[in-house]
Design a protein around this motif. Structure first.
Motif, short mmCIF file in Angstrom:
data_model
loop_
_atom_site.label_atom_id
_atom_site.label_comp_id
_atom_site.label_asym_id
_atom_site.label_seq_id
_atom_site.Cartn_x
_atom_site.Cartn_y
_atom_site.Cartn_z
N ASP A 127 44.55 49.19 65.86
CA ASP A 127 44.00 48.35 64.77
C ASP A 127 44.59 48.79 63.43
OD1 ASP A 127 42.00 47.02 66.55
OD2 ASP A 127 41.08 49.01 66.56
N ARG A 128 45.91 48.89 63.37
CA ARG A 128 46.58 49.52 62.25
C ARG A 128 46.17 48.94 60.90
NH1 ARG A 128 50.58 50.09 58.79
NH2 ARG A 128 51.25 47.94 58.82
N TRP A 129 46.01 47.63 60.83
CA TRP A 129 45.72 46.99 59.55
C TRP A 129 44.31 47.30 59.03
CZ3 TRP A 129 49.36 45.38 56.51
CH2 TRP A 129 50.59 45.00 57.07
N LEU A 130 43.44 47.76 59.91
CA LEU A 130 42.09 48.09 59.48
C LEU A 130 41.81 49.59 59.50
CD1 LEU A 130 40.20 45.20 61.26
CD2 LEU A 130 40.44 45.51 58.79
N GLN A 131 42.59 50.34 60.26
CA GLN A 131 42.41 51.79 60.30
C GLN A 131 43.38 52.49 59.34
OE1 GLN A 131 42.89 55.65 63.32
NE2 GLN A 131 43.03 53.59 64.17
N GLN A 132 44.66 52.28 59.54
CA GLN A 132 45.66 53.05 58.80
C GLN A 132 46.01 52.46 57.44
OE1 GLN A 132 49.94 52.97 59.97
NE2 GLN A 132 49.63 55.13 60.45
N ALA A 133 46.17 51.14 57.37
CA ALA A 133 46.67 50.52 56.14
C ALA A 133 45.80 50.80 54.91
CB ALA A 133 46.85 49.02 56.35
N PRO A 134 44.46 50.65 54.99
CA PRO A 134 43.67 50.94 53.78
C PRO A 134 43.76 52.39 53.34
CG PRO A 134 42.24 50.53 55.68
CD PRO A 134 43.61 50.15 56.09
N ILE A 135 43.86 53.30 54.30
CA ILE A 135 43.99 54.71 53.95
C ILE A 135 45.36 54.96 53.32
CG2 ILE A 135 44.05 57.07 54.88
CD1 ILE A 135 42.08 56.13 57.02
N ALA A 136 46.37 54.25 53.79
CA ALA A 136 47.72 54.41 53.25
C ALA A 136 47.79 54.01 51.78
CB ALA A 136 48.72 53.60 54.08
N ILE A 137 47.19 52.87 51.43
CA ILE A 137 47.26 52.47 50.01
C ILE A 137 46.38 53.37 49.15
CG2 ILE A 137 47.91 50.09 50.53
CD1 ILE A 137 45.04 49.28 49.75
N TYR A 138 45.28 53.81 49.70
CA TYR A 138 44.41 54.76 48.99
C TYR A 138 45.17 56.06 48.72
CZ TYR A 138 40.49 58.11 48.54
OH TYR A 138 39.63 59.10 48.13
N ALA A 139 45.82 56.59 49.74
CA ALA A 139 46.57 57.84 49.57
C ALA A 139 47.77 57.64 48.65
CB ALA A 139 47.03 58.36 50.93
N GLY A 140 48.40 56.47 48.73
CA GLY A 140 49.54 56.20 47.87
C GLY A 140 49.16 56.19 46.40
N TRP A 141 48.05 55.52 46.09
CA TRP A 141 47.63 55.49 44.69
C TRP A 141 47.13 56.85 44.23
CZ3 TRP A 141 48.84 52.55 40.87
CH2 TRP A 141 48.15 52.68 39.66
N LEU A 142 46.45 57.58 45.11
CA LEU A 142 46.02 58.93 44.74
C LEU A 142 47.22 59.84 44.47
CD1 LEU A 142 42.99 59.86 47.05
CD2 LEU A 142 42.97 59.33 44.61
N THR A 143 48.32 59.63 45.18
CA THR A 143 49.52 60.42 44.92
C THR A 143 49.96 60.24 43.47
OG1 THR A 143 50.27 60.27 47.22
CG2 THR A 143 51.95 60.75 45.56
N ALA A 144 50.05 58.98 43.05
CA ALA A 144 50.45 58.70 41.67
C ALA A 144 49.41 59.22 40.68
CB ALA A 144 50.66 57.20 41.49
N ALA A 145 48.14 58.96 40.95
CA ALA A 145 47.08 59.34 40.02
C ALA A 145 46.97 60.86 39.88
CB ALA A 145 45.74 58.75 40.49
N SER A 146 47.16 61.57 40.98
CA SER A 146 47.07 63.03 40.94
C SER A 146 48.19 63.63 40.09
CB SER A 146 47.13 63.60 42.36
OG SER A 146 46.05 63.16 43.13
N VAL A 147 49.38 63.09 40.25
CA VAL A 147 50.51 63.57 39.46
C VAL A 147 50.29 63.26 37.98
CG1 VAL A 147 52.97 63.25 39.01
CG2 VAL A 147 52.15 63.48 41.36
N VAL A 148 49.84 62.06 37.68
CA VAL A 148 49.57 61.70 36.28
C VAL A 148 48.54 62.64 35.67
CG1 VAL A 148 48.57 59.93 34.77
CG2 VAL A 148 50.22 59.28 36.53
N ALA A 149 47.45 62.88 36.39
CA ALA A 149 46.39 63.74 35.86
C ALA A 149 46.91 65.15 35.59
CB ALA A 149 45.22 63.79 36.85
N LEU A 150 47.70 65.68 36.52
CA LEU A 150 48.23 67.03 36.35
C LEU A 150 49.17 67.11 35.16
CD1 LEU A 150 48.54 69.93 37.32
CD2 LEU A 150 50.32 69.13 38.91
N MET A 151 50.05 66.13 35.03
CA MET A 151 51.00 66.15 33.91
C MET A 151 50.29 66.01 32.57
SD MET A 151 53.79 66.72 35.47
CE MET A 151 52.91 67.47 36.86
#
Length: 235
Positions: A127-151
């Motif tokens: 069920d990739r579109w309901l299990q993995q995909a939402p976590i992927a976009i969540y993790a992707g945005w957190l990657t950017a947000a975490s770097v921004v916050a640290l900088m």
């Protein structure tokens, strides 16, 4: 246990989605929250890029809701639930903390990122579109947000390189982290695409500063290459 974790994930996703109501009007760290005010930091995406949170909230609720109702006891859904629950529970308190302390909010968002990446790695392709995909976009945005916050914290507390210097470091860090995660998660192109969305916001925010724009475009291209390369390797 599986059903309990499924319920916790769903409740946490809903709580996470409504948490902005606790801090209405929050639009990121304000410049005066730092000893050295951070006015228009180059590493921060344009405001419209943050609209992706609406998609993240909705998709997480949809995915965890489906998991609770249809896959509560499915073993292929079990591995990611604990780290996802931890990340979302922590996330419900992030905005109130960010108003009080950018430093502790930065520590917290990196923990959220770590657990989100753990959840992403633990996902199966069921069920990739309901299990993995939402976590992927969540993790992707957190990657950017975490770097921004640290900088922002490093520049805001006058450590080393200043706002522009840390902006360049942030571009390199976000790109390198995104490529690494994408190579480890070839079934989740949504992760890299979300980082590309964030970099597009950085390009828009810095339009006119052509050197920094070029750096962001380069980072965007490298992440795009990682998405394509991993999918080709997967066959």
């Amino acid at each position: 246990m599986n059903r309990a974790l499924a319920l916790i994930c769903f409740v946490a996703a809903v709580a996470f989605a409504i948490s902005p109501l606790l801090t209405p009007g929050f639009n990121g760290f304000s410049p005066d929250q730092f000893p050295v005010p951070q006015v228009d930091p180059p590493i921060q995406p344009a405001g419209w890029a943050f609209s992706i949170w609406g998609l993240i909230y909705a998709w997480l609720i949809l995915g965890t809701g489906f998991g609770l109702l249809k896959r509560a006891e499915d073993a292929s859904w079990a591995p990611h639930r604990l780290p996802l629950a931890i990340s979302l529970v922590l996330g419900t308190g992030w905005l109130p903390l960010a108003v009080i302390s950018p430093v502790w909010a930065t520590v917290l968002i990196w923990i959220m990122l770590a657990t989100a990446l753990w959840a992403l790695r633990a996902c199966t392709t069921s069920d990739r579109w309901l299990q993995q995909a939402p976590i992927a976009i969540y993790a992707g945005w957190l990657t950017a947000a975490s770097v921004v916050a640290l900088m922002l914290c490093l520049a805001g507390y006058d450590i080393g390189l200043g706002m522009t210097g840390w902006g360049w470091i942030g571009l390199a860090l976000a790109t390198g982290l995104a490529v690494t995660v994408q190579r480890l998660s070839p079934h989740a192109p949504e992760y890299g695409l979300t980082v590309i969305w964030a970099l597009t916001g950085v390009i828009a925010a810095n339009w006119g500063d052509w050197l920094f724009v070029l750096g962001a475009v380069l980072g965007l291209g490298i992440v795009g290459w990682a998405i394509i390369a991993t999918r080709q390797e997967r066959g």
